[in-house]
Each structure stands twice: as C-alpha cells, then as structure tokens.
Write a protein that holds these residues in place. Structure first.
Motif, PDB file in Angstrom:
ATOM      1  N   UNK A 179      -7.764   3.664 -18.340  1.00 28.80           N
ATOM      2  CA  UNK A 179      -7.191   3.230 -17.066  1.00 28.80           C
ATOM      3  C   UNK A 179      -6.022   4.132 -16.658  1.00 28.80           C
ATOM      4  N   UNK A 180      -4.957   4.073 -17.454  1.00 30.07           N
ATOM      5  CA  UNK A 180      -3.725   4.753 -17.056  1.00 30.07           C
ATOM      6  C   UNK A 180      -3.909   6.268 -16.927  1.00 30.07           C
ATOM      7  N   UNK A 181      -4.415   6.915 -17.986  1.00 28.99           N
ATOM      8  CA  UNK A 181      -4.574   8.374 -17.937  1.00 28.99           C
ATOM      9  C   UNK A 181      -5.588   8.799 -16.873  1.00 28.99           C
ATOM     10  N   UNK A 182      -6.640   8.029 -16.735  1.00 24.92           N
ATOM     11  CA  UNK A 182      -7.686   8.382 -15.764  1.00 24.92           C
ATOM     12  C   UNK A 182      -7.125   8.414 -14.343  1.00 24.92           C
ATOM     13  N   UNK A 183      -6.408   7.353 -13.972  1.00 21.73           N
ATOM     14  CA  UNK A 183      -5.883   7.281 -12.604  1.00 21.73           C
ATOM     15  C   UNK A 183      -4.630   8.138 -12.426  1.00 21.73           C
ATOM     16  N   UNK A 184      -3.887   8.318 -13.487  1.00 24.32           N
ATOM     17  CA  UNK A 184      -2.675   9.126 -13.406  1.00 24.32           C
ATOM     18  C   UNK A 184      -3.017  10.581 -13.063  1.00 24.32           C
ATOM     19  N   UNK A 185      -4.061  11.118 -13.711  1.00 18.84           N
ATOM     20  CA  UNK A 185      -4.334  12.551 -13.584  1.00 18.84           C
ATOM     21  C   UNK A 185      -5.576  12.893 -12.758  1.00 18.84           C
ATOM     22  N   UNK A 186      -6.485  11.956 -12.568  1.00 21.05           N
ATOM     23  CA  UNK A 186      -7.753  12.309 -11.920  1.00 21.05           C
ATOM     24  C   UNK A 186      -8.057  11.458 -10.683  1.00 21.05           C
ATOM     25  N   UNK A 187      -7.065  10.748 -10.169  1.00 23.26           N
ATOM     26  CA  UNK A 187      -7.316   9.850  -9.027  1.00 23.26           C
ATOM     27  C   UNK A 187      -7.694  10.590  -7.754  1.00 23.26           C
ATOM     28  N   UNK A 188      -7.389  11.876  -7.658  1.00 23.80           N
ATOM     29  CA  UNK A 188      -7.718  12.624  -6.442  1.00 23.80           C
ATOM     30  C   UNK A 188      -9.094  13.305  -6.521  1.00 23.80           C
ATOM     31  N   UNK A 189      -9.785  13.192  -7.665  1.00 22.32           N
ATOM     32  CA  UNK A 189     -11.094  13.815  -7.830  1.00 22.32           C
ATOM     33  C   UNK A 189     -12.141  13.230  -6.871  1.00 22.32           C
ATOM     34  N   UNK A 190     -12.217  11.898  -6.709  1.00 19.05           N
ATOM     35  CA  UNK A 190     -13.258  11.328  -5.840  1.00 19.05           C
ATOM     36  C   UNK A 190     -13.106  11.751  -4.376  1.00 19.05           C
ATOM     37  N   UNK A 191     -14.217  11.723  -3.671  1.00 21.81           N
ATOM     38  CA  UNK A 191     -14.223  11.984  -2.233  1.00 21.81           C
ATOM     39  C   UNK A 191     -13.907  10.723  -1.434  1.00 21.81           C
ATOM     40  N   UNK A 192     -14.208   9.566  -2.019  1.00 22.34           N
ATOM     41  CA  UNK A 192     -14.006   8.308  -1.305  1.00 22.34           C
ATOM     42  C   UNK A 192     -13.757   7.193  -2.310  1.00 22.34           C
ATOM     43  N   UNK A 193     -13.309   6.037  -1.795  1.00 20.84           N
ATOM     44  CA  UNK A 193     -12.873   4.947  -2.655  1.00 20.84           C
ATOM     45  C   UNK A 193     -13.281   3.602  -2.048  1.00 20.84           C
ATOM     46  N   UNK A 194     -13.510   2.623  -2.926  1.00 20.13           N
ATOM     47  CA  UNK A 194     -13.654   1.248  -2.460  1.00 20.13           C
ATOM     48  C   UNK A 194     -12.934   0.321  -3.425  1.00 20.13           C
ATOM     49  N   UNK A 195     -12.504  -0.819  -2.900  1.00 22.13           N
ATOM     50  CA  UNK A 195     -11.745  -1.794  -3.679  1.00 22.13           C
ATOM     51  C   UNK A 195     -12.296  -3.184  -3.400  1.00 22.13           C
ATOM     52  N   UNK A 196     -12.131  -4.068  -4.370  1.00 20.58           N
ATOM     53  CA  UNK A 196     -12.666  -5.415  -4.202  1.00 20.58           C
ATOM     54  C   UNK A 196     -11.828  -6.241  -3.228  1.00 20.58           C
ATOM     55  N   UNK A 197     -10.527  -5.930  -3.128  1.00 24.73           N
ATOM     56  CA  UNK A 197      -9.656  -6.559  -2.130  1.00 24.73           C
ATOM     57  C   UNK A 197      -8.605  -5.552  -1.670  1.00 24.73           C
ATOM     58  N   UNK A 198      -8.043  -5.832  -0.524  1.00 22.01           N
ATOM     59  CA  UNK A 198      -6.951  -4.997  -0.027  1.00 22.01           C
ATOM     60  C   UNK A 198      -5.733  -5.129  -0.936  1.00 22.01           C
ATOM     61  N   UNK A 199      -5.504  -6.331  -1.481  1.00 19.94           N
ATOM     62  CA  UNK A 199      -4.381  -6.536  -2.400  1.00 19.94           C
ATOM     63  C   UNK A 199      -4.521  -5.661  -3.649  1.00 19.94           C
ATOM     64  N   UNK A 200      -5.739  -5.488  -4.125  1.00 19.79           N
ATOM     65  CA  UNK A 200      -5.961  -4.623  -5.281  1.00 19.79           C
ATOM     66  C   UNK A 200      -5.637  -3.176  -4.935  1.00 19.79           C
TER      67      UNK A 200
END
Length: 380
Positions: free
Chosen positions: A134-155
């Motif tokens: 979780x932490x390392x993945x999003x810390x360093x690679x969060x900009x890799x995807x072209x697009x994103x989706x979330x289960x809620x806006x709060x998330x």
C-alpha cells in the motif's frame, strides 16, 4: 473489440464479494469489451454460473505474505507475453510496482481502481503487507496509471490527503447489487410463530463491530431473550474469537454461526431473515467505504440496523424500516434490537418499499455504466 485485463491479486474462490468483478465485467462485456479476469485461487478454480467473463487462474505460494508477491509475479510474466498495445489493465494499488516495470518495456493503458484502504492491520505481517503493498506502491508509483477510479469520493479525498497528491482523470463508482438475484420474499413466515432472526453476512474480522453486537445480546431484557436470534454468515480470521466470546457469555442458543457460503447461495440464505445488521464502527476505513452488503440487504426488502457512519448514510430512508443506532457500544445495539423487535410488524410493512425505492441508483448496471462511460471516453 478492445480487451480489458482486470487483475485481482486474491484467492478468488474464497472471496465473500465476487459480485463487484462478476457484475461489472458482465456489463462491460455486454457493451462491447472483452474482459479477462486474472486472479488466484486457494482450493479450486471457481467457475461462475451465468456470467461470460473469462477467468484465468494462476498458482501461487499459499502462504501469508508470499502469496501476493508470487501471484503478482506470475500474472505479470504472463501479461508481459500476452498484452497488446491498445489493451487496458485495471489494477489495485498492490500491482503498481509490477505495472511500472512492465510499462518500461511496453506502453500500457493502466487504470487504477481503489475500492478500500487497508483494514485489520494487527500482526507484524500485516504491517509489512501494508508497507509493501500500500504505502510504498502509492508513495512512489501513484503517477504511473493513466486514469483512476474510487469507490467513493470520500475515499479519493482520504488518499489524496494521505499521499499529498491530487488525482486527475478520475471516476467514482460505488458498490451495487443485482436486484434480480437479491429480491424480497413474497410470503414471509408469520412473525408470531418463529424466532426473530437478525443476520450479518460478510467477512468476519476484528474491526467490524461483531463482538460488540454479541455482547449486547447478553443484556437484552428478559422478554426479548427468547425471541431474538443473531446469525453470522461468513468466515474470517476472527471467527473463532467470536465463537469463544459467545461461549463465555452463554449465548450459544442466541448467536448462530453459519460459516462461509458461495456467492450464488447467499440470496437463498437470506430468505429466512427478518432483519439485517451492519454494525461497522466509526473507523476511517469504514467511513470512506461503500459496504456492498447494505445494498444486498436493501434489495431483500427487510428492516436494517445501521450504525451512523458516513458510508451508511447514503441511505436516506424516511420510513421506519431503517433503524439507526445512537452510537457504537453494546447498549446502542441492545436498544436497537429491542426496538426492532417491538416494532417488527410496522417495520416489515415499511421495508417492502426499500427495494423498489433504490433499484436504479444502487443497481450494478447503474454503477457499472459509470465505469464503462469513463473507459469508453478515455480509452475508446
């Protein structure tokens, strides 16, 4: 026909929630995509009845911590050999690192879908898993995807705050329910001739409020003790703890444990229930969630006991079929159980309208269309 590879690093045959992947994949297939689910299994390769999604199963080390790593490596080696330039990959955060490596050699269309934040972090392995997946993945690679989706806006807002970022190219799609599979019973058993059965169905882990519910049953006033039963349908690493708690409180006749059920058998198992409960406490992981079980409860047209968290308050029901606890302690659940039983006739009548009131916005088709429309616009 554009292909979507949807990666689920999990033991799919043991998942309580299969509907998210099956129902949304079915909608995408019906609207022109070729969807392939890439996942793992524990005992056997689950084959869903009535769905058209192609599920490819991969073996992995069936050990804590090593399972996710070995399954991820196996899937991405296979993906590297089979993916084509215009294909889309839908991943969760724990696949970001592997996508980053694959993306170095092949240009990928990566869509990151986040359905939850980490829950149940207790052991040393849990903390290592959180840090690596979780932490390392999003810390360093969060900009890799072209697009994103979330289960809620709060998330989405929660993750943006945690990692000091702002996501672009996003879509929100919540949990849903198949109203054709989950539906009200036409003929209830007479309430005066049976025990009043309150049901929880889902994963059984520590931070879901189930222990508090069980403790509340010990304090029921005498007139209710012989009338109310509480059943738990599901499995998880806290199940034995709850059984021990039930025994220590001498509640074996009141608390019923039904164990794990396959997704296809859940609707039938809910038919005998008079009321449902979602006792989730006010923890960050639940406040930003979209609990799938409350939508299945609604579709069954029964009264529901809910705690006052933001994720539950998407249900804005003005009749008496929704019982809100005042808080999250055992006294709050005791009062909710007693109120529910005393008003069971009135609530049963009111609950019949629940399913029809929410069929549009809580259906899987409605939620899947959000993702489909976004993917079609963004990737074609």
């Amino acid at each position: 026909m554009k292909k979507i590879y949807w990666i689920d690093i999990n033991r799919f045959d043991k998942k309580i929630d299969k509907s998210t992947w099956l129902e949304v994949s079915e909608y995408l297939i019906n609207h022109g995509y070729d969807v392939v689910l890439l996942t793992g299994y524990m005992h056997e390769k689950y084959v869903p009845f009535g769905y058209h999604v192609d599920i490819k199963y991969f073996k992995a080390f069936n050990l804590p911590f090593f399972f996710k790593i070995s399954l991820s490596l196996t899937i991405f080696f296979w993906l590297f050999k089979n993916i084509k330039n215009n294909d889309i990959i839908i991943i969760s955060p724990l696949s970001l690192f592997y996508c980053a490596i694959t993306n170095f050699f092949k240009k990928l269309n990566i869509h990151l879908d986040i359905r939850t934040i980490p829950v149940e972090i207790h052991s040393v392995f849990d903390h290592i898993d959180y840090f690596l997946h979780w932490y390392l993945q999003l810390k360093f690679f969060k900009t890799i995807p072209n697009s994103y989706s979330f289960i809620t806006y709060l998330l989405q807002k929660h993750i943006e705050k945690e990692f000091n970022t702002s996501f672009k190219n996003t879509v929100i799609w919540n949990s849903g329910v198949d109203f054709g599979r989950f539906k009200p019973v036409k003929d209830f058993l007479p309430l005066n001739n049976k025990k009043y059965l309150v049901t929880y169905i889902g994963v059984v882990t520590r931070n879901r409020g189930l222990d508090t519910v069980i403790k509340s049953l010990k304090n029921l006033n005498g007139e209710f003790t012989n009338k109310i039963r509480f059943q738990i349908i599901g499995s998880g690493n806290y199940l034995e703890n709850l059984k021990e708690l039930t025994t220590s409180l001498n509640l074996e006749d009141i608390v019923l444990f039904k164990g794990y059920l396959p997704y296809e058998k859940i609707p039938e198992a809910l038919m005998d229930s008079d009321c449902f409960i979602s006792p989730l406490p006010n923890r960050p992981e639940w406040e930003v969630s979209s609990p799938i079980k409350i939508f299945e409860y609604i579709a069954c047209g029964r009264p529901i006991i809910l705690t006052p968290i933001a994720a539950h308050k998407v249900i804005q029901n003005t009749n008496c079929s929704i019982i809100w606890t005042n808080g999250f302690n055992s006294e709050d659940f005791k009062l909710a159980f007693e109120y529910t039983y005393k008003n069971r006739i009135k609530m049963r009548k009111s609950a019949k309208s629940l399913s029809s009131n929410y069929q549009r916005i809580f259906s899987w088709n409605y939620q899947a269309n959000k993702l489909y429309t976004f993917l079609k616009r963004f990737y074609g």
